[in-house]
Motif scaffolding. Structure first.
Motif, mmCIF file in Angstrom:
data_model
loop_
_atom_site.group_PDB
_atom_site.id
_atom_site.type_symbol
_atom_site.label_atom_id
_atom_site.label_comp_id
_atom_site.label_asym_id
_atom_site.label_seq_id
_atom_site.Cartn_x
_atom_site.Cartn_y
_atom_site.Cartn_z
ATOM 1 N N ARG A 145 0.849 -1.191 0.000
ATOM 2 C CA ARG A 145 0.000 0.000 0.000
ATOM 3 C C ARG A 145 0.884 1.240 0.000
ATOM 4 O O ARG A 145 1.756 1.390 0.837
ATOM 5 C CB ARG A 145 -0.906 -0.002 1.223
ATOM 6 C CG ARG A 145 -1.907 -1.134 1.192
ATOM 7 C CD ARG A 145 -2.910 -0.994 2.327
ATOM 8 N NE ARG A 145 -3.802 -2.124 2.340
ATOM 9 C CZ ARG A 145 -4.862 -2.252 1.541
ATOM 10 N NH1 ARG A 145 -5.155 -1.313 0.693
ATOM 11 N NH2 ARG A 145 -5.622 -3.329 1.615
ATOM 12 N N ASN A 152 -0.034 4.303 0.583
ATOM 13 C CA ASN A 152 -0.455 5.333 1.535
ATOM 14 C C ASN A 152 0.064 5.101 2.954
ATOM 15 O O ASN A 152 -0.333 5.790 3.883
ATOM 16 C CB ASN A 152 -1.973 5.445 1.548
ATOM 17 C CG ASN A 152 -2.657 4.152 1.963
ATOM 18 O OD1 ASN A 152 -1.996 3.207 2.370
ATOM 19 N ND2 ASN A 152 -3.962 4.115 1.870
ATOM 20 N N GLU A 166 -0.489 2.471 4.816
ATOM 21 C CA GLU A 166 -1.284 1.491 5.560
ATOM 22 C C GLU A 166 -0.533 0.163 5.601
ATOM 23 O O GLU A 166 0.252 -0.149 4.714
ATOM 24 C CB GLU A 166 -2.630 1.244 4.869
ATOM 25 C CG GLU A 166 -3.666 2.301 5.093
ATOM 26 C CD GLU A 166 -4.977 1.893 4.434
ATOM 27 O OE1 GLU A 166 -5.634 0.960 4.940
ATOM 28 O OE2 GLU A 166 -5.331 2.485 3.412
ATOM 29 N N ASP A 167 -0.798 -0.607 6.639
ATOM 30 C CA ASP A 167 -0.192 -1.921 6.784
ATOM 31 C C ASP A 167 -0.531 -2.778 5.568
ATOM 32 O O ASP A 167 -1.653 -2.730 5.057
ATOM 33 C CB ASP A 167 -0.721 -2.580 8.064
ATOM 34 C CG ASP A 167 0.239 -3.617 8.610
ATOM 35 O OD1 ASP A 167 1.421 -3.617 8.207
ATOM 36 O OD2 ASP A 167 -0.196 -4.417 9.443
ATOM 37 N N SER A 168 0.430 -3.544 5.109
ATOM 38 C CA SER A 168 0.199 -4.438 3.979
ATOM 39 C C SER A 168 1.124 -5.644 4.085
ATOM 40 O O SER A 168 2.124 -5.615 4.809
ATOM 41 C CB SER A 168 0.439 -3.711 2.654
ATOM 42 O OG SER A 168 1.771 -3.245 2.565
ATOM 43 N N CYS A 199 -3.709 -7.479 -3.601
ATOM 44 C CA CYS A 199 -4.386 -7.433 -2.306
ATOM 45 C C CYS A 199 -5.480 -8.494 -2.214
ATOM 46 O O CYS A 199 -6.341 -8.593 -3.079
ATOM 47 C CB CYS A 199 -4.983 -6.048 -2.075
ATOM 48 S SG CYS A 199 -5.693 -5.882 -0.425
ATOM 49 N N ASP A 239 -7.233 -8.476 0.611
ATOM 50 C CA ASP A 239 -8.118 -7.741 1.518
ATOM 51 C C ASP A 239 -8.232 -8.347 2.915
ATOM 52 O O ASP A 239 -9.267 -8.276 3.548
ATOM 53 C CB ASP A 239 -9.503 -7.571 0.878
ATOM 54 C CG ASP A 239 -10.137 -6.235 1.234
ATOM 55 O OD1 ASP A 239 -9.394 -5.288 1.560
ATOM 56 O OD2 ASP A 239 -11.373 -6.142 1.212
ATOM 57 N N CYS A 250 -5.461 -7.779 5.154
ATOM 58 C CA CYS A 250 -4.185 -7.191 5.584
ATOM 59 C C CYS A 250 -3.929 -7.283 7.076
ATOM 60 O O CYS A 250 -2.777 -7.400 7.497
ATOM 61 C CB CYS A 250 -4.130 -5.717 5.193
ATOM 62 S SG CYS A 250 -4.614 -5.388 3.501
ATOM 63 N N ALA A 251 -4.969 -7.223 7.880
ATOM 64 C CA ALA A 251 -4.803 -7.241 9.336
ATOM 65 C C ALA A 251 -4.154 -8.532 9.811
ATOM 66 O O ALA A 251 -3.585 -8.576 10.893
ATOM 67 C CB ALA A 251 -6.146 -7.043 10.033
ATOM 68 N N ARG A 284 -9.503 -6.547 6.525
ATOM 69 C CA ARG A 284 -8.584 -5.472 6.192
ATOM 70 C C ARG A 284 -8.262 -4.672 7.422
ATOM 71 O O ARG A 284 -7.234 -4.259 7.734
ATOM 72 C CB ARG A 284 -9.219 -4.572 5.132
ATOM 73 C CG ARG A 284 -8.253 -3.569 4.594
ATOM 74 C CD ARG A 284 -8.801 -2.953 3.352
ATOM 75 N NE ARG A 284 -7.843 -1.960 2.895
ATOM 76 C CZ ARG A 284 -8.127 -0.966 2.139
ATOM 77 N NH1 ARG A 284 -9.346 -0.806 1.708
ATOM 78 N NH2 ARG A 284 -7.219 -0.116 1.755
#
Length: 117
Positions: free
Chosen positions: A24, A26, A28-30, A65, A67, A69-70, A117
């Motif tokens: 990602r 931006n 954000e975690d990925s 992705c 989706d 990611c968490a 996510r």
């Protein structure tokens, strides 16, 4: 006389394992931030080394992705739709040996179903 229908076509590969390699932009975690590429590379090498790659066997794929990611890094095995998370090469080795080679799900590495996510 009843007509017989042709047998359903079989898939080209017996199993696919998809590794999320998304990054990602931006911040954000990925999955890419959690050594996903290393997991992919190790899995691909281990599958090949074990003679599991090729038609009718296993295909190791990169994915964008997924989706989830968490729980990253994540990989999913089809056709069983089994979602894994992993932290190191030993986890990848266990997925290859247990699931991809012997069809046994690695319970300790399962991604909980509520992780998104």
């Amino acid at each position: 006389m009843p007509s017989s229908s042709p047998a359903a076509p079989s898939g080209y590969y017996g199993r696919h394992i998809f590794f999320c390699l998304n990054e990602r932009k931006n911040g954000e975690d990925s999955c890419s931030m959690h050594n996903a590429q290393e997991g992919f590379d190790r899995c691909k090498a281990k599958v090949k080394e074990a003679g599991l790659s090729g038609p009718g066997k296993v295909r190791v794929n990169k994915a964008g992705c997924l989706d989830r990611c968490a729980g990253g890094p994540v990989a999913v095995v089809y056709p069983e739709a089994v979602w894994y998370t992993f932290v190191d090469g030993d986890d990848i080795d266990e997925i290859v040996e247990s699931h991809l080679k012997n069809g046994q799900v690695v319970e300790r590495l399962l991604l909980p179903p509520d992780v998104g996510r």
